[in-house]
Design an enzyme around this catalytic site. Structure first.
Site, PDB file in Angstrom:
ATOM      1  N   ASP A   1     -38.350  -0.297  20.219  1.00  0.00           N
ATOM      2  CA  ASP A   1     -37.668  -1.180  19.276  1.00  0.00           C
ATOM      3  C   ASP A   1     -36.253  -0.696  18.965  1.00  0.00           C
ATOM      4  OD1 ASP A   1     -37.876  -3.509  17.484  1.00  0.00           O
ATOM      5  OD2 ASP A   1     -37.613  -2.030  15.885  1.00  0.00           O
TER       6      ASP A   1
ATOM      7  N   LEU B   1     -35.754  -7.831  11.463  1.00  0.00           N
ATOM      8  CA  LEU B   1     -34.554  -8.638  11.696  1.00  0.00           C
ATOM      9  C   LEU B   1     -33.651  -8.059  12.777  1.00  0.00           C
ATOM     10  CD1 LEU B   1     -33.633  -9.401   7.972  1.00  0.00           C
ATOM     11  CD2 LEU B   1     -34.675 -10.958   9.603  1.00  0.00           C
ATOM     12  N   ARG B   2     -34.104  -6.990  13.419  1.00  0.00           N
ATOM     13  CA  ARG B   2     -33.270  -6.360  14.428  1.00  0.00           C
ATOM     14  C   ARG B   2     -32.994  -7.327  15.586  1.00  0.00           C
ATOM     15  NH1 ARG B   2     -35.754  -1.312  14.759  1.00  0.00           N
ATOM     16  NH2 ARG B   2     -34.505  -0.573  13.026  1.00  0.00           N
ATOM     17  N   GLY B   3     -33.961  -8.160  15.939  1.00  0.00           N
ATOM     18  CA  GLY B   3     -33.774  -9.131  17.020  1.00  0.00           C
ATOM     19  C   GLY B   3     -32.675 -10.130  16.708  1.00  0.00           C
TER      20      GLY B   3
END
Length: 413
Positions: free
Chosen positions: A270, A351-353
């Site tokens: 991730d 919310l990294r995507g």
């Protein structure tokens, strides 16, 4: 005749005469082993200060770099890589915007993963760094300043010597020890002279640069933990014998591996901003071209590199232009909402995507010389930004990248 016992002499007796550990600034200055211009760089007797007197001057650095360039093995030109467009694009976007967060490259063995990553060295742009600083400190940004530079800036020192240097690429070997990665402290100096004589590790060297881990899925768990900590905070903290030293460790993390040799821990996966899948080239003509180009390079590396010099310089100028124009690129609010809707409906955790997709699409628009993101830009990068963030279903036969594409066209149509 009885001799007086001295803890300092006893401690030093345990060290070999040819020890390469760094001297304190006071000891080095008094013995004449550093030039007068380097004296007084933050050393205070009786206080703990980080010191690294082995850091070279600008002239020394330039001489070393030119000597190393002549003696090092030649690097295959990036412009000469045939095919593998997805991998090359992910690498270029990370050079344009390092905050994308790196790239994980997974694919079959012998598909040029390591060759492509290492060929990136020639295209890396120049950055401003403080002369003689082992952490590649930015003279303007406190977030990526080493301890000594930050202390001098806080004291109002405006005479920091600044030079330009290429972004560094650091290889992290699978067999590296934790001390070599994080750096270590000279305990004897700390106890006898009150000086934190810190020997920087690979994370210090990779600050503001690229950290490359080949076969990252085979990396030992304790090193994975170190990488997770540094990638999450942007800082590396060394704790030894009650002494603590922190320094910035902001780097682009690039990993490559073969999925047949084992999966990567989800926490580390991730942390990679983008994910590129590399397959074996099936077209016979392309395979012949790759073999011929490689044979030409092995036969005469210098002549081969010279034949791609013009293309390399053109690509380098394109990257420099894209980096400087990145701040002017805009993305419509409507497109932002649709990106987040794709992430939400694919059940992407966190919310990294969303953040990475926005950044990558802006970097792609900048690379193409535009100041506005289009739907095509998003369609190009969104599979690489979300593919590795989907929850794995062992019964699902379809590739996760195709799931992302299907959801994208469903929402953006």
């Amino acid at each position: 005749m009885a001799s007086t016992f001295s803890p300092t002499s006893a401690a030093r007796a345990l060290l070999p005469a040819s020890t390469s550990r760094p001297l304190s600034l006071a000891a080095a200055a008094s013995s004449g082993r550093i030039p007068p211009s380097r004296k007084g760089l933050g050393f205070r007797r009786g206080r703990f200060t980080v010191c690294n007197v082995a850091a070279p001057t600008a002239a020394e650095k330039e001489a070393t770099a030119s000597g190393a360039k002549e003696s090092q093995r030649p690097v295959y030109p990036f412009a000469a890589i045939v095919g593998q467009d997805e991998m090359k694009l992910c690498l270029l976007l990370n050079v344009i915007d390092p905050k994308i967060g790196g790239v994980m490259i997974m694919g079959d063995r012998g598909t040029g993963k390591s060759t492509t990553v290492r060929s990136l060295v020639d295209l890396l742009p120049d950055i401003r760094v403080v002369v003689g600083d082992p952490f590649n400190s930015d003279p303007d940004d406190p977030e990526v300043m080493g301890p000594e530079v930050r202390e001098r800036v806080l004291q109002g020192d405006t005479s920091l010597p600044v030079t330009t240097a290429k972004i560094t690429m650091v290889d992290l070997p699978l067999g590296a020890t934790e001390d070599r990665v994080c750096g270590t402290i000279d305990i004897e100096k700390a106890l006898t002279e009150g000086v934190k004589a810190f020997e920087p590790g690979l994370l210090a060297k990779a600050n503001r640069g690229i950290l490359y881990v080949d076969e990252v899925n085979l990396l030992d768990d304790h090193l994975v933990d170190v990488l997770l900590d540094s990638a999450a905070s942007g800082w590396n903290t060394v704790e030894r014998e009650g002494i603590s030293i922190s320094h910035p460790a902001r780097f682009i993390l690039i990993g490559s591996g073969n999925p047949e040799e084992g999966e990567l821990r989800p926490q580390l996966l991730d942390r990679f901003g983008m994910h590129a899948q590399v397959g074996t080239v099936r077209d016979a003509e392309l395979r012949v071209k790759i073999v011929e180009e490689r044979a030409r390079f092995d036969r005469d590396p210098k002549a081969f590199r010279d034949s791609y010099k013009e293309e390399q310089e053109k690509l380098q100028d394109q990257i420099s232009s894209a980096r400087s124009n990145l701040g002017a690129v805009q993305i419509d609010h409507d497109l932002r909402v649709k990106i987040s809707k794709v992430c939400s409906e694919l059940n992407v955790d966190g919310l990294r995507g969303d953040i990475v997709t926005n950044r990558a699409s802006k970097a792609l628009a900048s690379l193409k010389g535009r100041d506005k993101v289009t739907v095509e830009d998003i369609a190009t990068v969104i599979p690489n930004c979300l593919r590795h963030r989907l929850r794995k279903d062992p019964l699902e036969s379809i590739d996760s990248g195709l799931l992302v594409i299907e959801k994208f066209y469903e929402i953006f149509s």
